[in-house]
Design an enzyme around this catalytic site. Sequence first.
Site, PDB file in Angstrom:
ATOM      1  N   THR A  37      28.609  81.102  21.186  1.00  0.00           N
ATOM      2  CA  THR A  37      27.936  79.816  21.290  1.00  0.00           C
ATOM      3  C   THR A  37      28.793  78.793  20.565  1.00  0.00           C
ATOM      4  N   ILE A  59      23.295  89.391  23.166  1.00  0.00           N
ATOM      5  CA  ILE A  59      22.368  90.461  22.749  1.00  0.00           C
ATOM      6  C   ILE A  59      21.181  90.586  23.701  1.00  0.00           C
ATOM      7  N   PHE A  80      23.826  90.072  12.937  1.00  0.00           N
ATOM      8  CA  PHE A  80      23.921  88.684  12.467  1.00  0.00           C
ATOM      9  C   PHE A  80      23.536  87.691  13.566  1.00  0.00           C
ATOM     10  N   GLU A  83      20.670  81.889  16.355  1.00  0.00           N
ATOM     11  CA  GLU A  83      20.796  80.445  16.184  1.00  0.00           C
ATOM     12  C   GLU A  83      20.408  80.204  14.735  1.00  0.00           C
ATOM     13  N   THR A 131      16.724  85.741   6.351  1.00  0.00           N
ATOM     14  CA  THR A 131      16.836  84.584   5.465  1.00  0.00           C
ATOM     15  C   THR A 131      15.659  84.481   4.500  1.00  0.00           C
ATOM     16  N   ASP A 132      15.895  83.831   3.368  1.00  0.00           N
ATOM     17  CA  ASP A 132      14.790  83.556   2.437  1.00  0.00           C
ATOM     18  C   ASP A 132      13.857  82.475   2.980  1.00  0.00           C
ATOM     19  N   GLU A 133      14.285  81.768   4.034  1.00  0.00           N
ATOM     20  CA  GLU A 133      13.436  80.685   4.562  1.00  0.00           C
ATOM     21  C   GLU A 133      12.133  81.212   5.160  1.00  0.00           C
ATOM     22  N   TYR A 156      13.354  77.328  13.171  1.00  0.00           N
ATOM     23  CA  TYR A 156      14.345  78.360  12.810  1.00  0.00           C
ATOM     24  C   TYR A 156      13.698  79.452  11.963  1.00  0.00           C
ATOM     25  N   LYS A 160      13.015  83.468  12.713  1.00  0.00           N
ATOM     26  CA  LYS A 160      13.548  84.570  11.904  1.00  0.00           C
ATOM     27  C   LYS A 160      12.396  85.429  11.360  1.00  0.00           C
ATOM     28  N   ASN A 185      21.074  80.583   0.664  1.00  0.00           N
ATOM     29  CA  ASN A 185      22.113  79.795   1.344  1.00  0.00           C
ATOM     30  C   ASN A 185      23.515  80.287   1.025  1.00  0.00           C
ATOM     31  N   LEU A 196      25.338  71.910   4.899  1.00  0.00           N
ATOM     32  CA  LEU A 196      25.561  70.919   3.844  1.00  0.00           C
ATOM     33  C   LEU A 196      26.979  70.942   3.263  1.00  0.00           C
ATOM     34  N   VAL A 212      22.529  62.346   2.564  1.00  0.00           N
ATOM     35  CA  VAL A 212      21.680  63.208   1.730  1.00  0.00           C
ATOM     36  C   VAL A 212      20.232  62.975   2.152  1.00  0.00           C
ATOM     37  N   ASN A 255      20.458  69.427  -4.228  1.00  0.00           N
ATOM     38  CA  ASN A 255      21.482  69.010  -3.249  1.00  0.00           C
ATOM     39  C   ASN A 255      22.377  67.905  -3.793  1.00  0.00           C
TER      40      ASN A 255
HETATM   41  P1  NAD Z   1      26.381  81.203  12.658  1.00  0.00           P
HETATM   42  O1  NAD Z   1      25.536  80.208  13.373  1.00  0.00           O
HETATM   43  O2  NAD Z   1      27.602  80.738  11.936  1.00  0.00           O
HETATM   44  O3  NAD Z   1      26.855  82.350  13.678  1.00  0.00           O
HETATM   45  C1  NAD Z   1      25.990  82.917  14.609  1.00  0.00           C
HETATM   46  C2  NAD Z   1      26.846  83.779  15.549  1.00  0.00           C
HETATM   47  O4  NAD Z   1      25.955  84.415  16.480  1.00  0.00           O
HETATM   48  C3  NAD Z   1      27.842  82.970  16.378  1.00  0.00           C
HETATM   49  O5  NAD Z   1      29.095  83.622  16.409  1.00  0.00           O
HETATM   50  C4  NAD Z   1      27.223  82.941  17.769  1.00  0.00           C
HETATM   51  O6  NAD Z   1      28.181  82.840  18.804  1.00  0.00           O
HETATM   52  C5  NAD Z   1      26.483  84.272  17.802  1.00  0.00           C
HETATM   53  N1  NAD Z   1      25.349  84.288  18.733  1.00  0.00           N
HETATM   54  C6  NAD Z   1      24.366  83.344  18.846  1.00  0.00           C
HETATM   55  N2  NAD Z   1      23.514  83.706  19.828  1.00  0.00           N
HETATM   56  C7  NAD Z   1      23.939  84.899  20.307  1.00  0.00           C
HETATM   57  C8  NAD Z   1      23.461  85.783  21.313  1.00  0.00           C
HETATM   58  N3  NAD Z   1      22.346  85.497  22.007  1.00  0.00           N
HETATM   59  N4  NAD Z   1      24.135  86.925  21.545  1.00  0.00           N
HETATM   60  C9  NAD Z   1      25.273  87.214  20.848  1.00  0.00           C
HETATM   61  N5  NAD Z   1      25.779  86.392  19.890  1.00  0.00           N
HETATM   62  C10 NAD Z   1      25.114  85.251  19.623  1.00  0.00           C
HETATM   63  O7  NAD Z   1      25.398  81.972  11.666  1.00  0.00           O
HETATM   64  P2  NAD Z   1      25.666  82.475  10.174  1.00  0.00           P
HETATM   65  O8  NAD Z   1      25.486  81.363   9.238  1.00  0.00           O
HETATM   66  O9  NAD Z   1      26.890  83.289  10.176  1.00  0.00           O
HETATM   67  O10 NAD Z   1      24.388  83.436  10.009  1.00  0.00           O
HETATM   68  C11 NAD Z   1      24.437  84.792  10.421  1.00  0.00           C
HETATM   69  C12 NAD Z   1      23.054  85.411  10.233  1.00  0.00           C
HETATM   70  O11 NAD Z   1      22.680  85.297   8.854  1.00  0.00           O
HETATM   71  C13 NAD Z   1      21.949  84.730  11.026  1.00  0.00           C
HETATM   72  O12 NAD Z   1      21.081  85.726  11.496  1.00  0.00           O
HETATM   73  C14 NAD Z   1      21.258  83.846  10.004  1.00  0.00           C
HETATM   74  O13 NAD Z   1      19.890  83.674  10.330  1.00  0.00           O
HETATM   75  C15 NAD Z   1      21.416  84.653   8.750  1.00  0.00           C
HETATM   76  N6  NAD Z   1      21.442  83.879   7.508  1.00  0.00           N
HETATM   77  C16 NAD Z   1      22.362  82.880   7.340  1.00  0.00           C
HETATM   78  C17 NAD Z   1      22.407  82.198   6.122  1.00  0.00           C
HETATM   79  C18 NAD Z   1      23.396  81.099   5.860  1.00  0.00           C
HETATM   80  O14 NAD Z   1      23.337  80.472   4.803  1.00  0.00           O
HETATM   81  N7  NAD Z   1      24.327  80.814   6.762  1.00  0.00           N
HETATM   82  C19 NAD Z   1      21.508  82.527   5.104  1.00  0.00           C
HETATM   83  C20 NAD Z   1      20.550  83.515   5.349  1.00  0.00           C
HETATM   84  C21 NAD Z   1      20.560  84.211   6.544  1.00  0.00           C
HETATM   85  O1  DAU Z   2      18.254  79.674   2.902  1.00  0.00           O
HETATM   86  C1  DAU Z   2      19.010  80.301   3.888  1.00  0.00           C
HETATM   87  C2  DAU Z   2      19.273  79.345   5.036  1.00  0.00           C
HETATM   88  O2  DAU Z   2      20.228  78.410   4.559  1.00  0.00           O
HETATM   89  C3  DAU Z   2      19.794  80.043   6.278  1.00  0.00           C
HETATM   90  O3  DAU Z   2      18.800  80.917   6.767  1.00  0.00           O
HETATM   91  C4  DAU Z   2      20.174  79.027   7.357  1.00  0.00           C
HETATM   92  O4  DAU Z   2      20.768  79.695   8.452  1.00  0.00           O
HETATM   93  C5  DAU Z   2      21.167  78.054   6.767  1.00  0.00           C
HETATM   94  O5  DAU Z   2      21.443  77.039   7.720  1.00  0.00           O
HETATM   95  C6  DAU Z   2      20.626  77.426   5.490  1.00  0.00           C
HETATM   96  O6  DAU Z   2      19.519  76.549   5.777  1.00  0.00           O
HETATM   97  P1  DAU Z   2      19.352  75.140   5.029  1.00  0.00           P
HETATM   98  O7  DAU Z   2      18.536  74.262   5.872  1.00  0.00           O
HETATM   99  O8  DAU Z   2      18.946  75.326   3.616  1.00  0.00           O
HETATM  100  O9  DAU Z   2      20.909  74.680   5.016  1.00  0.00           O
HETATM  101  P2  DAU Z   2      21.610  73.277   5.317  1.00  0.00           P
HETATM  102  O10 DAU Z   2      23.044  73.442   4.968  1.00  0.00           O
HETATM  103  O11 DAU Z   2      21.273  72.747   6.651  1.00  0.00           O
HETATM  104  O12 DAU Z   2      20.927  72.335   4.240  1.00  0.00           O
HETATM  105  C7  DAU Z   2      21.004  72.617   2.843  1.00  0.00           C
HETATM  106  C8  DAU Z   2      20.225  71.546   2.121  1.00  0.00           C
HETATM  107  O13 DAU Z   2      20.930  70.293   2.234  1.00  0.00           O
HETATM  108  C9  DAU Z   2      18.845  71.289   2.684  1.00  0.00           C
HETATM  109  O14 DAU Z   2      17.963  70.963   1.630  1.00  0.00           O
HETATM  110  C10 DAU Z   2      19.033  70.079   3.609  1.00  0.00           C
HETATM  111  C11 DAU Z   2      20.125  69.299   2.905  1.00  0.00           C
HETATM  112  N1  DAU Z   2      21.035  68.531   3.786  1.00  0.00           N
HETATM  113  C12 DAU Z   2      21.627  69.193   4.822  1.00  0.00           C
HETATM  114  C13 DAU Z   2      22.490  68.526   5.667  1.00  0.00           C
HETATM  115  C14 DAU Z   2      23.124  69.237   6.830  1.00  0.00           C
HETATM  116  C15 DAU Z   2      21.306  67.211   3.521  1.00  0.00           C
HETATM  117  O15 DAU Z   2      20.785  66.628   2.541  1.00  0.00           O
HETATM  118  N2  DAU Z   2      22.169  66.539   4.351  1.00  0.00           N
HETATM  119  C16 DAU Z   2      22.767  67.144   5.434  1.00  0.00           C
HETATM  120  O16 DAU Z   2      23.527  66.481   6.166  1.00  0.00           O
END
Ligand code: NAD
Ligand code: DAU
Length: 361
Positions: A37, A59, A80, A83, A131-133, A156, A160, A185, A196, A212, A255
């Site tokens: 994606t 998947i 992993f 979306e 995720t903790d969300e 989202y 999850k 995060n 962020l 912000v 933040n």
């Molecule tokens: P990301 O968005 O960077 O990557 C997601 C990957 O999944 C991409 O490579 C995308 O191409 C692939 N994908 C999406 N839909 C798909 C499908 N239908 N089939 C096969 N592949 C598909 O995500 P990330 O930040 O690497 O997060 C990975 C996992 O960890 C997720 O499940 C997310 O919910 C979880 N998570 C992320 C964070 C974070 O801070 N990034 C924190 C907690 C949990």
């Molecule tokens: O807690 C785990 C989650 O952390 C994961 O499950 C998600 O996949 C991941 O995207 C992340 O979610 P958040 O919403 O916490 O992350 P994000 O980076 O989008 O935002 C972090 C914080 O910063 C949140 O309080 C929103 C704020 N923010 C974010 C963006 C993108 C801003 O203030 N400005 C911004 O432009």
Amino acid sequence: MKTILVTGGAGFIGTNFIRHALVARPDWRIVNLDALTYAGNAANLEDLHARYRFVHGNINDSALVESMLAEEKPRGVVHFAAESHVDRSIVGPLDFVETNVAGTTRLLSACRRWWEETGRPDDFRFLHVSTDEVYGSLGPEGFFTEQTAYDPSSPYSASKAASDHMVRAWHRTYGFPALITNCSNNYGPFQFPEKLIPLMILNIIEEKKLPVYGDGRNVRDWLYVIDHCEALMTVLERGTAGQTYNIGGGAERQNIDVVHQLCDLLDQRLGRGGATTSRRLISFVTDRPGHDRRYAIDASKIHKELGWQPRFSFEQALAATVDWYLAHKPWIESVRSGEYRRWIEVHYGGARGKGTEGQRD
Ligand code: NAD
Ligand code: DAU
């Protein structure tokens, strides 16, 4: 050689996991199923050849998943694929249901069928990365434990949460050997510049506004991606099937403090200061709808039962992350072309610093 099937390995955490695990576990071979994606970038892994195979696919494609399982006979699945961005889920929730809920369920079904057909091998594990969300929002005190009730706020986190329930149901109903991790995060190399930390790094470099949300006082508990990857390997190898493990970095920050720190780190590196300080770019914009106030993880279970704890301090790893983005401009350009740019244009009128008003359809 032990084969591990990774889904979503071309995304941020999956890329770091594959690169780290192939070094840390010389007896692992990794097969990566990714739909590529906007968030997936196969080029992140193009230098890997030995013990690595990439399969471009979804998947939700059960026939493909079944044929991969039959061919590869993995000892573990690390799931992993998702979306992952909250703001996108507010604009377009259905993609999140399709991949995170339906996709996870189809993946579970295919894996369980294969596991049953091959005699329920004892050493097979399915690790669902969540995720903790799912726990919702904390007030100023307290921490999320594995017993905290689910209370998701965004499409989202609701998707999850639904996927976590499916994984738990597959364990309770079918005895399927699944484990769940819920982490805070992540930040580090290869993170798509909509989250962020990478968004702020790039906007600071390019002297664009730093949007912000709200008052900037929302708190996130930051986890360096390499610490997360090590925790996932630990849970896959030594966790108990049916159990959930919270993973956190123990680095709660508001933040606005993270943004200030990034401005200061980049000012040092880019020779800015005084009237040109990057802090002048900070722009408080309309808050995210349903914005969770605070996340904080109690990671004592994984620490006490499996001996994992984070190795990197927030200050050390944030500086390393800034340096990685400064050193990887071609990577930044490649992921910002195409789909990402179009999405930004449609939903933000081309300027990310304008605020969040244009987000919802
Ligand atoms: P990301 O968005 O960077 O990557 C997601 C990957 O999944 C991409 O490579 C995308 O191409 C692939 N994908 C999406 N839909 C798909 C499908 N239908 N089939 C096969 N592949 C598909 O995500 P990330 O930040 O690497 O997060 C990975 C996992 O960890 C997720 O499940 C997310 O919910 C979880 N998570 C992320 C964070 C974070 O801070 N990034 C924190 C907690 C949990
Ligand atoms: O807690 C785990 C989650 O952390 C994961 O499950 C998600 O996949 C991941 O995207 C992340 O979610 P958040 O919403 O916490 O992350 P994000 O980076 O989008 O935002 C972090 C914080 O910063 C949140 O309080 C929103 C704020 N923010 C974010 C963006 C993108 C801003 O203030 N400005 C911004 O432009």
